[in-house]
Write a protein that holds these residues in place. Structure first.
Motif, mmCIF file in Angstrom:
data_model
loop_
_atom_site.group_PDB
_atom_site.id
_atom_site.type_symbol
_atom_site.label_atom_id
_atom_site.label_comp_id
_atom_site.label_asym_id
_atom_site.label_seq_id
_atom_site.Cartn_x
_atom_site.Cartn_y
_atom_site.Cartn_z
ATOM 1 N N TYR A 10 0.855 -1.292 0.070
ATOM 2 C CA TYR A 10 -0.143 0.117 0.315
ATOM 3 C C TYR A 10 0.645 1.293 -0.020
ATOM 4 C CZ TYR A 10 -3.106 3.645 1.895
ATOM 5 O OH TYR A 10 -4.165 4.824 1.857
ATOM 6 N N SER A 13 2.696 1.656 -3.238
ATOM 7 C CA SER A 13 1.737 2.131 -4.285
ATOM 8 C C SER A 13 1.425 3.574 -4.170
ATOM 9 C CB SER A 13 0.659 1.098 -4.452
ATOM 10 O OG SER A 13 -0.278 1.239 -3.303
ATOM 11 N N LYS A 14 1.123 3.960 -2.930
ATOM 12 C CA LYS A 14 0.676 5.484 -2.716
ATOM 13 C C LYS A 14 1.947 6.295 -3.118
ATOM 14 C CE LYS A 14 -3.465 5.155 -1.519
ATOM 15 N NZ LYS A 14 -4.484 5.876 -2.312
ATOM 16 N N GLU A 17 2.123 6.327 -6.812
ATOM 17 C CA GLU A 17 1.333 7.318 -7.490
ATOM 18 C C GLU A 17 1.246 8.846 -7.224
ATOM 19 O OE1 GLU A 17 -2.090 8.622 -9.576
ATOM 20 O OE2 GLU A 17 -1.112 6.668 -9.516
ATOM 21 N N ARG A 80 2.221 5.631 -16.034
ATOM 22 C CA ARG A 80 1.223 4.703 -15.211
ATOM 23 C C ARG A 80 1.220 3.407 -16.414
ATOM 24 N NH1 ARG A 80 -1.500 4.298 -10.755
ATOM 25 N NH2 ARG A 80 -2.949 3.298 -12.076
ATOM 26 N N TYR A 88 7.590 1.543 -9.323
ATOM 27 C CA TYR A 88 7.489 0.675 -8.121
ATOM 28 C C TYR A 88 8.653 0.217 -7.674
ATOM 29 C CZ TYR A 88 2.340 0.162 -8.130
ATOM 30 O OH TYR A 88 0.977 0.208 -8.170
#
Length: 105
Positions: A10, A13-14, A17, A80, A88
């Motif tokens: 989590y 990924s945050k 982004e 993306r 990542y």
């Protein structure tokens, strides 16, 4: 898979982004990040976003593959869709480095 693993996924990924949005010049927020990693997340976003895009004379290009020119939204979508796994990996590496430094100081 334990809770710690899910939390790491989590967090990565945050941060990824936010880094992509920052590189494209779009707004992002780290408010939903745990307080304990918020400072590290901001530093990682700055570091990774510098490696994603280059802007020359208001023309955005992808620093990873060299494609462009892109609009801000176009760069965001390109990164993306094409480079998400790379981002990542970059975020995970930076986070590991940060945690290692914290542990070994």
């Amino acid at each position: 898979m334990g809770y710690a693993r899910l939390d790491l996924i989590y967090i990565v990924s945050k941060i990824a982004e936010a880094a992509i949005r920052s590189a494209a010049g779009l707004s992002y927020s780290l408010d939903d990040m745990p307080q304990s990693v918020k400072e590290a997340a901001a530093a990682i976003v700055a570091t990774v976003s510098e490696q994603i895009a280059v802007e020359d004379d208001r023309i955005l290009r992808c620093r990873i593959c060299g494609k462009g020119p892109f609009t801000r939204k176009g760069l965001y979508l390109h990164v993306r869709r094409v480079h998400l796994d790379t981002i990542y990996d970059m975020v995970r590496r930076e986070l590991e480095t940060y945690l290692w430094r914290t542990k070994n100081i």
